[in-house]
Design a protein around this motif. Structure first.
Motif, PDB file in Angstrom:
ATOM      1  N   MET A   1      28.222  64.020  17.717  1.00 28.98           N
ATOM      2  CA  MET A   1      27.030  63.172  17.861  1.00 28.98           C
ATOM      3  C   MET A   1      26.514  63.186  19.294  1.00 28.98           C
ATOM      4  O   MET A   1      27.282  63.373  20.238  1.00 28.98           O
ATOM      5  N   LEU A   2      25.220  62.952  19.420  1.00 28.40           N
ATOM      6  CA  LEU A   2      24.605  62.680  20.723  1.00 28.40           C
ATOM      7  C   LEU A   2      24.016  61.281  20.633  1.00 28.40           C
ATOM      8  O   LEU A   2      23.278  60.969  19.684  1.00 28.40           O
ATOM      9  N   VAL A   3      24.363  60.444  21.607  1.00 25.00           N
ATOM     10  CA  VAL A   3      23.763  59.109  21.701  1.00 25.00           C
ATOM     11  C   VAL A   3      23.136  59.030  23.084  1.00 25.00           C
ATOM     12  O   VAL A   3      23.812  59.316  24.077  1.00 25.00           O
ATOM     13  N   TYR A   4      21.846  58.715  23.152  1.00 23.09           N
ATOM     14  CA  TYR A   4      21.221  58.705  24.470  1.00 23.09           C
ATOM     15  C   TYR A   4      20.160  57.618  24.601  1.00 23.09           C
ATOM     16  O   TYR A   4      19.664  57.073  23.616  1.00 23.09           O
ATOM     17  N   THR A   5      19.853  57.331  25.857  1.00 25.26           N
ATOM     18  CA  THR A   5      18.742  56.436  26.156  1.00 25.26           C
ATOM     19  C   THR A   5      17.975  56.979  27.356  1.00 25.26           C
ATOM     20  O   THR A   5      18.568  57.575  28.257  1.00 25.26           O
ATOM     21  N   THR A   6      16.675  56.770  27.320  1.00 19.86           N
ATOM     22  CA  THR A   6      15.876  57.043  28.526  1.00 19.86           C
ATOM     23  C   THR A   6      15.203  55.733  28.950  1.00 19.86           C
ATOM     24  O   THR A   6      14.175  55.744  29.618  1.00 19.86           O
ATOM     25  N   GLY A   7      15.766  54.622  28.506  1.00 14.41           N
ATOM     26  CA  GLY A   7      15.215  53.320  28.865  1.00 14.41           C
ATOM     27  C   GLY A   7      14.232  52.801  27.822  1.00 14.41           C
ATOM     28  O   GLY A   7      13.522  51.825  28.051  1.00 14.41           O
ATOM     29  N   GLN A   8      14.192  53.480  26.688  1.00 14.55           N
ATOM     30  CA  GLN A   8      13.318  53.010  25.597  1.00 14.55           C
ATOM     31  C   GLN A   8      14.137  52.877  24.318  1.00 14.55           C
ATOM     32  O   GLN A   8      13.779  53.422  23.277  1.00 14.55           O
ATOM     33  N   GLY A   9      15.274  52.206  24.410  1.00 16.24           N
ATOM     34  CA  GLY A   9      16.145  52.045  23.254  1.00 16.24           C
ATOM     35  C   GLY A   9      17.218  53.129  23.225  1.00 16.24           C
ATOM     36  O   GLY A   9      17.239  54.027  24.064  1.00 16.24           O
ATOM     37  N   VAL A  10      18.096  52.995  22.247  1.00 18.22           N
ATOM     38  CA  VAL A  10      19.233  53.919  22.128  1.00 18.22           C
ATOM     39  C   VAL A  10      19.138  54.642  20.785  1.00 18.22           C
ATOM     40  O   VAL A  10      18.929  54.008  19.746  1.00 18.22           O
ATOM     41  N   TYR A  11      19.286  55.949  20.825  1.00 16.87           N
ATOM     42  CA  TYR A  11      19.140  56.756  19.621  1.00 16.87           C
ATOM     43  C   TYR A  11      20.361  57.631  19.413  1.00 16.87           C
ATOM     44  O   TYR A  11      20.882  58.196  20.382  1.00 16.87           O
ATOM     45  N   GLY A  12      20.788  57.750  18.175  1.00 20.27           N
ATOM     46  CA  GLY A  12      21.952  58.573  17.858  1.00 20.27           C
ATOM     47  C   GLY A  12      21.558  59.735  16.953  1.00 20.27           C
ATOM     48  O   GLY A  12      20.776  59.573  16.008  1.00 20.27           O
ATOM     49  N   PHE A  13      22.089  60.907  17.259  1.00 19.30           N
ATOM     50  CA  PHE A  13      21.801  62.124  16.505  1.00 19.30           C
ATOM     51  C   PHE A  13      23.125  62.749  16.088  1.00 19.30           C
ATOM     52  O   PHE A  13      24.086  62.736  16.856  1.00 19.30           O
ATOM     53  N   THR A  14      23.143  63.306  14.889  1.00 24.42           N
ATOM     54  CA  THR A  14      24.360  63.956  14.409  1.00 24.42           C
ATOM     55  C   THR A  14      24.098  65.445  14.261  1.00 24.42           C
ATOM     56  O   THR A  14      23.046  65.836  13.741  1.00 24.42           O
ATOM     57  N   LEU A  15      25.043  66.227  14.758  1.00 17.53           N
ATOM     58  CA  LEU A  15      24.884  67.688  14.688  1.00 17.53           C
ATOM     59  C   LEU A  15      25.103  68.158  13.256  1.00 17.53           C
ATOM     60  O   LEU A  15      26.159  67.912  12.669  1.00 17.53           O
ATOM     61  N   ASP A  16      24.065  68.788  12.712  1.00 18.23           N
ATOM     62  CA  ASP A  16      24.217  69.403  11.385  1.00 18.23           C
ATOM     63  C   ASP A  16      24.656  70.841  11.628  1.00 18.23           C
ATOM     64  O   ASP A  16      23.857  71.674  12.057  1.00 18.23           O
ATOM     65  N   PRO A  17      25.950  71.136  11.385  1.00 17.82           N
ATOM     66  CA  PRO A  17      26.444  72.470  11.755  1.00 17.82           C
ATOM     67  C   PRO A  17      25.758  73.582  10.970  1.00 17.82           C
ATOM     68  O   PRO A  17      25.681  74.706  11.440  1.00 17.82           O
ATOM     69  N   SER A  18      25.214  73.258   9.786  1.00 17.57           N
ATOM     70  CA  SER A  18      24.616  74.330   8.977  1.00 17.57           C
ATOM     71  C   SER A  18      23.316  74.827   9.595  1.00 17.57           C
ATOM     72  O   SER A  18      22.945  75.978   9.408  1.00 17.57           O
ATOM     73  N   VAL A  19      22.606  73.962  10.352  1.00 17.60           N
ATOM     74  CA  VAL A  19      21.361  74.411  10.992  1.00 17.60           C
ATOM     75  C   VAL A  19      21.479  74.418  12.529  1.00 17.60           C
ATOM     76  O   VAL A  19      20.564  74.849  13.215  1.00 17.60           O
ATOM     77  N   GLY A  20      22.596  73.904  13.037  1.00 17.75           N
ATOM     78  CA  GLY A  20      22.816  73.919  14.489  1.00 17.75           C
ATOM     79  C   GLY A  20      21.914  72.962  15.239  1.00 17.75           C
ATOM     80  O   GLY A  20      21.652  73.155  16.423  1.00 17.75           O
ATOM     81  N   GLU A  21      21.424  71.928  14.581  1.00 20.05           N
ATOM     82  CA  GLU A  21      20.502  70.980  15.229  1.00 20.05           C
ATOM     83  C   GLU A  21      21.087  69.579  15.205  1.00 20.05           C
ATOM     84  O   GLU A  21      21.739  69.180  14.233  1.00 20.05           O
ATOM     85  N   PHE A  22      20.785  68.813  16.260  1.00 20.60           N
ATOM     86  CA  PHE A  22      21.100  67.379  16.246  1.00 20.60           C
ATOM     87  C   PHE A  22      19.958  66.672  15.521  1.00 20.60           C
ATOM     88  O   PHE A  22      18.795  66.771  15.946  1.00 20.60           O
TER      89      PHE A  22
ATOM     90  N   PRO B   1      18.598  55.605  14.360  1.00 13.52           N
ATOM     91  CA  PRO B   1      17.416  55.222  15.144  1.00 13.52           C
ATOM     92  C   PRO B   1      17.578  53.825  15.722  1.00 13.52           C
ATOM     93  O   PRO B   1      18.102  52.926  15.057  1.00 13.52           O
ATOM     94  N   ASP B   2      17.139  53.644  16.955  1.00  9.91           N
ATOM     95  CA  ASP B   2      17.088  52.338  17.605  1.00  9.91           C
ATOM     96  C   ASP B   2      18.353  51.503  17.366  1.00  9.91           C
ATOM     97  O   ASP B   2      18.311  50.450  16.740  1.00  9.91           O
ATOM     98  N   ILE B   3      19.445  51.963  17.944  1.00 15.50           N
ATOM     99  CA  ILE B   3      20.737  51.271  17.751  1.00 15.50           C
ATOM    100  C   ILE B   3      20.710  49.910  18.453  1.00 15.50           C
ATOM    101  O   ILE B   3      20.338  49.816  19.626  1.00 15.50           O
ATOM    102  N   ARG B   4      21.119  48.863  17.744  1.00 16.83           N
ATOM    103  CA  ARG B   4      21.248  47.526  18.347  1.00 16.83           C
ATOM    104  C   ARG B   4      22.695  47.074  18.198  1.00 16.83           C
ATOM    105  O   ARG B   4      23.245  47.072  17.096  1.00 16.83           O
ATOM    106  N   ILE B   5      23.291  46.689  19.280  1.00 19.46           N
ATOM    107  CA  ILE B   5      24.678  46.236  19.236  1.00 19.46           C
ATOM    108  C   ILE B   5      24.706  44.796  18.707  1.00 19.46           C
ATOM    109  O   ILE B   5      23.898  43.970  19.147  1.00 19.46           O
ATOM    110  N   PRO B   6      25.558  44.473  17.735  1.00 18.34           N
ATOM    111  CA  PRO B   6      25.590  43.092  17.219  1.00 18.34           C
ATOM    112  C   PRO B   6      25.785  42.081  18.362  1.00 18.34           C
ATOM    113  O   PRO B   6      26.502  42.355  19.324  1.00 18.34           O
ATOM    114  N   GLU B   7      25.140  40.914  18.221  1.00 17.89           N
ATOM    115  CA  GLU B   7      25.158  39.917  19.303  1.00 17.89           C
ATOM    116  C   GLU B   7      26.563  39.408  19.594  1.00 17.89           C
ATOM    117  O   GLU B   7      26.905  39.066  20.714  1.00 17.89           O
ATOM    118  N   GLN B   8      27.373  39.352  18.540  1.00 15.40           N
ATOM    119  CA  GLN B   8      28.770  38.945  18.706  1.00 15.40           C
ATOM    120  C   GLN B   8      29.636  39.841  17.834  1.00 15.40           C
ATOM    121  O   GLN B   8      29.213  40.201  16.721  1.00 15.40           O
TER     122      GLN B   8
END
Ligand code: AFP
Length: 349
Positions: A171-192, A197-204
């Protein structure tokens, strides 16, 4: 378009178009980093099959034994990124000094700080490991030589941060300061592909994560912090569950998705030199940016990680990162002790 069909490149280009000043250089940087991570992922996946396991016998700048895969990952990232044409310098957990992009390559304004293979002591047992990265923009003018000062920037200056997780899937998880996004590598096509989308960490959260074997090395406030998570004096009225993998990327990833707290407190293994283990620039700062962008918090117990001004490249720092409620509780306990200690000091005058 369904989430699963959005590639990371499309996602980056979309965000690039939202910013009128964007030149595309940042997207180029990311694309090269992604390529390096795909190569590392390929090698990690076949680690048990080829002769890349085991120690090389060398010792890195942190005094730890270096494994072949660490070196490989480090070499791949340096090789690719110095040719990307967008960086002026890099710093790696594996290299004592900063790495200036050689004259023969085109230089750019960005700086990459990374841990090439975090959690490497887990390689031999097939447990998740990862690459952590932090991206800065140089402060000094482009005509001058890049300096260590360009590297030593507080977390708030990061223009991007994230990690690649080499686990059951990559997986790739990244932010550029506009939220956090997660991508999973699909090995069959070689793409993340966009999977989170827009990961939010639970408040507690319901989970605490710490290497509790260091209990005897901790001070009183730290023991109280950890005891609080084991106790029932919380809105759920139940103890938090303990989970600890010993690989920051894996422990952080779980914390980001399920909530709770990851802690690596300061300890007194050497009573004269209390310290945390994790590195501010290549571990704590990027994780803090991700956590904050996902609605969580990160502190060293008293200060916001993102505001700590680094004074050396491999500086270590205590880290408490995760759900807002849980991290606030940590700060509250440390503050209470600091006030009490202050009052005791006053009484002893
Ligand atoms: P390794 O890369 O040597 O496995 O260290 C991993 C790490 O830096 C980080 O990923 C973990 O959170 C932390 O160390 C675990 O340290 P302890 O073994 O002291 O709990």
């Amino acid at each position: 378009m369904a989430y699963s069909q959005v590639t990371v490149t499309e996602h980056l280009l979309y965000h690039q178009q939202q910013s009128p000043q964007a030149t595309g250089r940042f997207t180029n940087l990311f694309n090269d980093l992604i390529l390096a991570a795909k190569i590392i992922s390929r090698e990690v996946n076949k680690a048990g099959l080829v002769d890349v396991l085991g120690f090389t016998g060398d010792v890195n700048v942190q005094g730890e034994r270096v494994k072949k895969l660490d070196e490989y990952a480090n070499d791949i990232i340096i090789h690719r990124m110095e040719r990307a044409g967008v960086l002026c310098a890099m710093a790696s957990e594996e290299n004592a000094e900063m790495i200036v992009v050689p004259d023969k390559f085109k230089r750019g304004e960005y700086i990459l700080i990374f841990d090439p293979l975090d959690g490497s002591s887990n390689i031999d047992v097939n447990v998740n490991i990862g690459t952590i990265f932090s991206i800065l923009r140089r402060k000094s003018p482009a005509m001058q030589d890049v300096t260590l000062g360009d590297m030593l920037q507080a977390g708030v200056e990061q223009v991007g941060a994230g990690y690649f997780l080499y686990g059951t899937s990559t997986m790739l998880v990244y932010t550029t300061g506009q939220g956090v996004y997660g991508f999973t590598l699909d090995p069959s096509v070689g793409e993340f592909l966009l999977s989170h989308p827009d990961i939010r960490i639970p408040e507690q959260g319901k989970i605490y994560s710490v290497n509790e074997s260091y209990w005897n090395y901790w001070d009183e406030p730290t023991r109280e912090v950890v005891s609080w998570f084991k106790g029932v004096d919380n809105p759920r009225g139940k103890p938090h569950s303990l989970r600890y993998i010993g690989s920051l990327v894996a422990d952080f990833h779980r914390t980001l998705l399920y909530g709770g707290i990851f802690m690596y407190p300061m300890d007194y293994r050497d009573p004269k030199r209390p310290r945390g283990k994790l590195r501010l620039l290549c571990e704590a700062s990027p994780m803090a940016m991700l956590a904050e962008q996902a609605g969580g918090l990160a502190t060293d117990g008293t200060k916001r990680i993102m505001e700590i001004e680094p004074h050396e490249l491999h500086q270590r720092v205590p880290l408490f990162v995760g759900s807002e409620y849980d991290v606030r509780k940590v700060s509250e306990i440390y503050r209470k002790h600091a006030q009490k200690d202050g009052a005791d000091d006053l009484r002893s005058i």
